[in-house]
Design an enzyme around this catalytic site. Sequence first.
Site, PDB file in Angstrom:
ATOM      1  N   LYS A   1      45.684  35.341  45.205  1.00  8.53           N
ATOM      2  CA  LYS A   1      44.461  35.730  44.515  1.00  8.53           C
ATOM      3  C   LYS A   1      43.879  34.540  43.753  1.00  8.53           C
ATOM      4  O   LYS A   1      44.615  33.763  43.135  1.00  8.53           O
ATOM      5  CB  LYS A   1      44.771  36.875  43.553  1.00  8.53           C
ATOM      6  CG  LYS A   1      43.584  37.407  42.768  1.00  8.53           C
ATOM      7  CD  LYS A   1      44.038  38.565  41.885  1.00  8.53           C
ATOM      8  CE  LYS A   1      42.926  39.099  41.010  1.00  8.53           C
ATOM      9  NZ  LYS A   1      43.386  40.235  40.175  1.00  8.53           N
TER      10      LYS A   1
ATOM     11  N   SER B   1      40.538  43.779  40.115  1.00  8.69           N
ATOM     12  CA  SER B   1      39.986  42.493  40.497  1.00  8.69           C
ATOM     13  C   SER B   1      40.654  41.875  41.714  1.00  8.69           C
ATOM     14  O   SER B   1      40.257  40.807  42.168  1.00  8.69           O
ATOM     15  CB  SER B   1      40.072  41.519  39.317  1.00  8.69           C
ATOM     16  OG  SER B   1      41.421  41.329  38.907  1.00  8.69           O
TER      17      SER B   1
ATOM     18  N   SER C   1      44.209  46.046  37.949  1.00  6.41           N
ATOM     19  CA  SER C   1      43.682  45.266  39.072  1.00  6.41           C
ATOM     20  C   SER C   1      44.590  45.152  40.280  1.00  6.41           C
ATOM     21  O   SER C   1      44.183  44.611  41.308  1.00  6.41           O
ATOM     22  CB  SER C   1      43.298  43.864  38.597  1.00  6.41           C
ATOM     23  OG  SER C   1      42.206  43.924  37.729  1.00  6.41           O
TER      24      SER C   1
END
Length: 408
Positions: free
Chosen positions: A6, A81, A105
Amino acid sequence: VPYLIKDLSELDGAPLTFGSKLFADNVATRDNGSVVKAKQAGLVIIGKTNTPEFGFVATTESQLLGAARNPYNAAYHTGGSSGGAGAAVASGMVAFAHASDGGGSIRIPASINGLVGLKPSRGRLFVNSPALTDPEIAVRLAVTRSVRDTAQILNVSENRGSGATLEPVGFIPGPSSRRLKIAFSTKTYDGRDADPEVKRATEQAAALCAALGHEVAETDNLVVDGRFLDRFMDIWSSMAYELVENARLIGLTQMRWVSAEDMLEPFTHGLADLYKKRRAENNNLLADAAAYCDEVAADYAAFFEDTDILLTPTLRKPPLLIGEQASDKSFEALYEATLDYVTYTPQYNAAGNPAISLPLFTASNGLPIGSQFAAKYGAENTLLHLAYELEEAQPWGARWPDVSAMRL
């Protein structure tokens, strides 16, 4: 085995944009602790995944990187996210992908993309950098397609050093014969109910647990109350404030002359303004928020003394369309909508408890709806045992979106 990181985490030599124009040309010079563990496990890191600006919102549609689209229906978002990770795993691009969770997230994109998403306990995982907040609300693990893969990634990511605060879980290989006491609720901490489709999915999850022999009962004990949101957002908004205040300096470290006004999105500015306003009213804002989080942790510890699992929705509504919470909208337009959407997840970041989203059921339009199971601090083993059992009873492994490697 290929793996993706990520873009909120450092991968030495790779771009590290945080989904923001402020860091558009930034390159990491070290590995984050979760990346260190991934490399030690032998995973082959092949790239980075999309994320909203600094992970502040629950959809992945940043002005720098654009929208991540849902493989089940490209008109819908992938959550945030860790939205890029969610899309990559749901589509079969990779079997699992790195993700992080500061307010939901990991669990949010797991719910929206039909995946398994475990947020471990605070202090469970190996880290090699100081926490950004006090208390530390964020953890890094992964989104996966199976409980087995989540269990193994947890196993290789745990802190087993001298500084470990929890007894290692190790690899949990399957379900347990132990029957659990499960409380469930579809209500938010301020007393509202979930969207009817989400409510139905949660009730189906509760009924499934009961059919498997667990003791299941609805509860009106929501543990946290209406104070929670403000105290949590005091911590969340402090990070945005630091970024806005230091934007010009951050630009200079990259040999760029920039301004916060040009480089940062409206939601980041709005969070910073919110923090500035609240701190002007209370100079002990963060200390008070940290003390409140200690209260929340104690309240959950008391709740789980005679309850093994708390089942709730992961999100209050089914997946949203691209643009409903777009990054070009005003702070005022996004703030209430975002917090309404993610009302079931951030309390476990504040308390430090583990929680997992499982893809048991779907909405009427075929999009996934996750069910969230939480347990006492340090009880990831309880969650994984139950998750294996639910995976066997309500298999999701053969469920693939139209846009996927399996449909090529």
